[in-house]
Design an enzyme around this catalytic site. Structure first.
Site, PDB file in Angstrom:
ATOM      1  N   HIS A   1       0.824  -1.203   0.000  1.00 53.96           N
ATOM      2  CA  HIS A   1       0.000   0.000   0.000  1.00 53.96           C
ATOM      3  C   HIS A   1       0.862   1.258   0.000  1.00 53.96           C
ATOM      4  CE1 HIS A   1      -3.277  -2.741   1.068  1.00 53.96           C
ATOM      5  NE2 HIS A   1      -4.118  -1.752   0.791  1.00 53.96           N
TER       6      HIS A   1
ATOM      7  N   LYS B   1      -0.739   4.898   4.638  1.00 47.24           N
ATOM      8  CA  LYS B   1      -1.712   4.007   5.285  1.00 47.24           C
ATOM      9  C   LYS B   1      -1.318   3.817   6.748  1.00 47.24           C
ATOM     10  CE  LYS B   1      -4.025  -0.458   4.738  1.00 47.24           C
ATOM     11  NZ  LYS B   1      -5.362   0.153   4.934  1.00 47.24           N
TER      12      LYS B   1
END
Length: 258
Positions: free
Chosen positions: A148, A152
């Protein structure tokens, strides 16, 4: 018209959701929520949309659906408030613990309010989880790598955890790898869920990606999905909004409406 309130409207997913709702002919954006916002209203396409900063000021039954893209720190209280106000919660925020999910499901049952907790709105991610569960029946040794963007907040991702849960449902629990293995650097083997190793990558330029690696004597299988743009999640968000009242109770996973 389905009346929608978007919590976390300033975040990347929140912004995408606001745009999608405004463009959808069957949706009406009746409010947005962010306790840290300094705005009293959001002006979009000649519309003046109320901005709420305090959960207590949002009236009961004010919206049909509460779409939550906030943070792991606040999502539990947000959803609890939505249920108490008899608003269907659509939760895209990850980070809820199993105990919190169980508690929210109990409240939803008592209030007779349906809702969805969706680890990933990407259709490809939902299919990956389903395919991984099928593969695990024949390849019980598996590891998960999720990748990601570097902003995040939680690790591993909700999608990776949900993938591990689905794999765990169809295989015997066991420890993978050398029973005498030793990490020369702590954490090298990643996190663990029921014997399944999970590895989280955080890098700029990434959006949301996952691969599940299966190994067996003499062969291997890799299942991978990639989300390159957050706009790809909006198909799933819109579908979930349209069908959320068809769900029984508070369920986990977009597959419940597919």
């Amino acid at each position: 018209m389905i009346k929608i309130l978007v919590a976390g409207y300033k975040g990347k997913m929140g912004q995408q959701t606001v745009s999608m709702v405004l463009k959808h002919e069957n949706f009406e954006l009746v409010g947005v929520y962010d306790p840290h916002s300094l705005e009293d209203s959001l002006v979009k396409e000649e519309l003046k949309i109320p901005v709420y900063h305090d959960l207590t000021t949002i009236p009961a039954k004010y919206a049909d659906v509460w779409v939550d893209f906030t943070s792991p720190r606040s999502v539990y209280e947000n959803v609890k408030a939505a249920l108490q106000k008899e608003i269907h919660p659509l939760i895209g925020t990850t980070g809820l613990s199993d105990a919190q999910i169980t508690d929210l499901q109990s409240i939803a049952h008592k209030k007779d309010i349906s809702g969805l907790i969706v680890p990933n709105f990407g259709i490809s991610a939902v299919l990956l989880m389903q395919f991984a569960q099928q593969a695990a029946k024949y390849f019980p040794d598996a590891e998960i790598i999720e990748m990601h963007h570097d902003q995040k907040q939680d690790a591993p991702s909700g999608t990776a955890i949900n993938t591990a849960k689905k794999i765990s449902e169809v295989r015997r629990s066991h420890k993978q790898g050398n029973p005498n293995e030793k990490e020369t650097i702590s954490g090298s083997r990643g996190g663990e869920y029921d014997g399944i190793r999970l590895h989280a990558v955080r890098l700029p330029g990434y959006v949301a990606h996952e691969q599940v690696l299966f190994g067996a004597p003499g062969e291997a299988l890799t299942i991978r999905q990639d989300s390159f743009d957050r706009a790809s999640f909006m198909t799933g968000v819109a579908l979930a909004i349209e069908k959320i009242n068809q769900v029984s109770g508070l369920k986990v996973g977009l597959e419940n409406i597919l």
